[in-house]
Design an enzyme around this catalytic site. Structure first.
Site, PDB file in Angstrom:
ATOM      1  N   GLU A  55      40.261  45.412  31.868  1.00  0.00           N
ATOM      2  CA  GLU A  55      41.305  45.588  33.491  1.00  0.00           C
ATOM      3  C   GLU A  55      42.341  46.078  32.426  1.00  0.00           C
ATOM      4  OE1 GLU A  55      38.067  43.316  35.532  1.00  0.00           O
ATOM      5  OE2 GLU A  55      38.873  43.045  33.020  1.00  0.00           O
ATOM      6  N   PHE A  78      39.678  40.937  41.188  1.00  0.00           N
ATOM      7  CA  PHE A  78      39.411  39.755  41.528  1.00  0.00           C
ATOM      8  C   PHE A  78      41.074  39.358  40.935  1.00  0.00           C
ATOM      9  CE2 PHE A  78      35.526  39.730  43.407  1.00  0.00           C
ATOM     10  CZ  PHE A  78      35.382  39.729  44.142  1.00  0.00           C
ATOM     11  N   PRO A  84      42.363  39.421  31.448  1.00  0.00           N
ATOM     12  CA  PRO A  84      41.891  40.698  30.055  1.00  0.00           C
ATOM     13  C   PRO A  84      43.134  41.236  30.206  1.00  0.00           C
ATOM     14  CG  PRO A  84      39.891  40.123  31.178  1.00  0.00           C
ATOM     15  CD  PRO A  84      40.915  39.302  31.832  1.00  0.00           C
ATOM     16  N   HIS A 124      36.279  34.212  41.026  1.00  0.00           N
ATOM     17  CA  HIS A 124      36.901  35.494  41.655  1.00  0.00           C
ATOM     18  C   HIS A 124      37.587  34.247  43.243  1.00  0.00           C
ATOM     19  CE1 HIS A 124      33.154  36.798  40.694  1.00  0.00           C
ATOM     20  NE2 HIS A 124      33.190  38.106  41.172  1.00  0.00           N
TER      21      HIS A 124
END
Length: 321
Positions: A55, A78, A84, A124
């Site tokens: 990410e 998600f 991150p 999630h």
């Protein structure tokens, strides 16, 4: 809603060759929810492409693309996977216009499904919108209908500044309506009235709009007029529409599914208290998630996530004053 989002992305790609879509599994697979289904086949792997599971790399690459004059649209699989990338977001994404004294703009859209209601695994179903709303220089958009999702996404892609675009997982395939077929945008920063009423204002957004609307219908049957306000955009927030409703009703319930402490519901409540306290007939009541990680898989989710029953109880509570 997922079909409306796919259509908006299709329209944006067709209109502007600078638009590029990328993220985990968005290309060949068409996205975990199929929001980008068919787009790589139509526009090629140079404009719709898969990335590694990284990410920070996705957001960092998008920042570079935006500064180079492209219009990147990144998908984070998600919203709970954004963490991150917080270094890129907090240290860079929202700062370039300020850092360069407006000589540089950074057009970038970051899409991500958020919220619960479908029994997903851990991380999630997170609702991290307050973290992003607290980040100067970015906008935060959360639609609640297919037409709004399509129009707001097109407006976000056209915006010269970075926009986070959160999509409620629960609404992807549970809500249907007619949507435009041409290029029609919905302006950022403009709330909408979902229901009208004179007794209580309920402020909400995204997946909680459907919940609040069901509570408003139950209240109507009990003789209570509930005005449901869908913010649509958290940053910038349409405070005028909210305050106008509060001045009329004098009672407020704020509904989000994020954890209670430090959530965006607190910002809404503080704004109302600062700007319209003389109109309030009762304390502001918040209906939120709890200060605990969102429960994965199990039916406990139905206790954690605000329900129409919890919202209706809050409406009765403010009516009791």
């Amino acid at each position: 809603m997922v079909a409306a989002i796919n259509d908006a992305l299709d329209v944006a790609l067709a209109r502007d060759p600078d638009v590029h879509i990328f993220g985990e599994d968005v290309g060949v697979m068409g996205g975990v929810f199929r929001a980008t289904d068919g787009l790589q086949a139509k526009y090629g792997a140079e404009r719709v492409f898969d990335t590694p599971l990284a990410e920070a790399g996705i957001v960092g690459m998008g920042i570079g693309m935006g500064l180079a004059g492209l219009k990147p649209v990144a998908e984070i699989q998600f919203a709970g996977f954004l963490y991150p990338a917080l270094d890129q977001i907090l240290s860079h994404l929202g700062r370039f216009r300020h850092r360069t004294r407006s000589r540089y703009h950074l057009p970038m859209v970051i899409r991500a499904p958020y919220g619960g209601g479908v029994h997903t695994p851990e991380q999630h179903a997170d609702s991290p919108e307050a973290i992003l709303a607290h980040t100067p220089g970015v906008k935060v958009v959360i639609p609640s209908t297919p037409a709004d999702a399509r129009g707001l996404l097109l407006a976000a892609i056209a915006d010269p500044d970075p926009v986070f675009f959160f999509e409620a997982i629960k609404l992807y395939r549970s809500v249907k309506e007619e949507v435009p077929t041409d290029y029609v945008t919905v302006p950022l920063g403009k709330a909408r009235h979902v229901t009208r009423g004179d007794d209580v204002t309920v402020v909400c957004y995204g997946g909680m709009v459907e919940v609040a609307t069901r509570a408003a219908e139950a209240a109507r049957q009990a003789g209570i007029g509930v005005e449901v306000i869908d913010l649509r955009t958290l940053v910038p927030m349409d405070t005028d529409t909210v305050l106008e409703s509060v001045q009329k009703t004098g009672r407020v319930v704020v509904v989000t599914e994020a954890p209670r402490t430090g959530g965006f519901h607190s910002e809404i409540s503080a704004t109302i208290a600062e700007e319209a306290i003389e109109f309030l007939r009762a304390p502001i009541v918040r209906v939120t998630g709890y200060d605990a990680p969102y429960p994965p898989f199990t039916a406990i989710e139905d206790v954690y996530r605000p329900s129409a029953v919890r919202v209706a109880r809050a409406v009765r509570k403010v009516m009791a004053y």
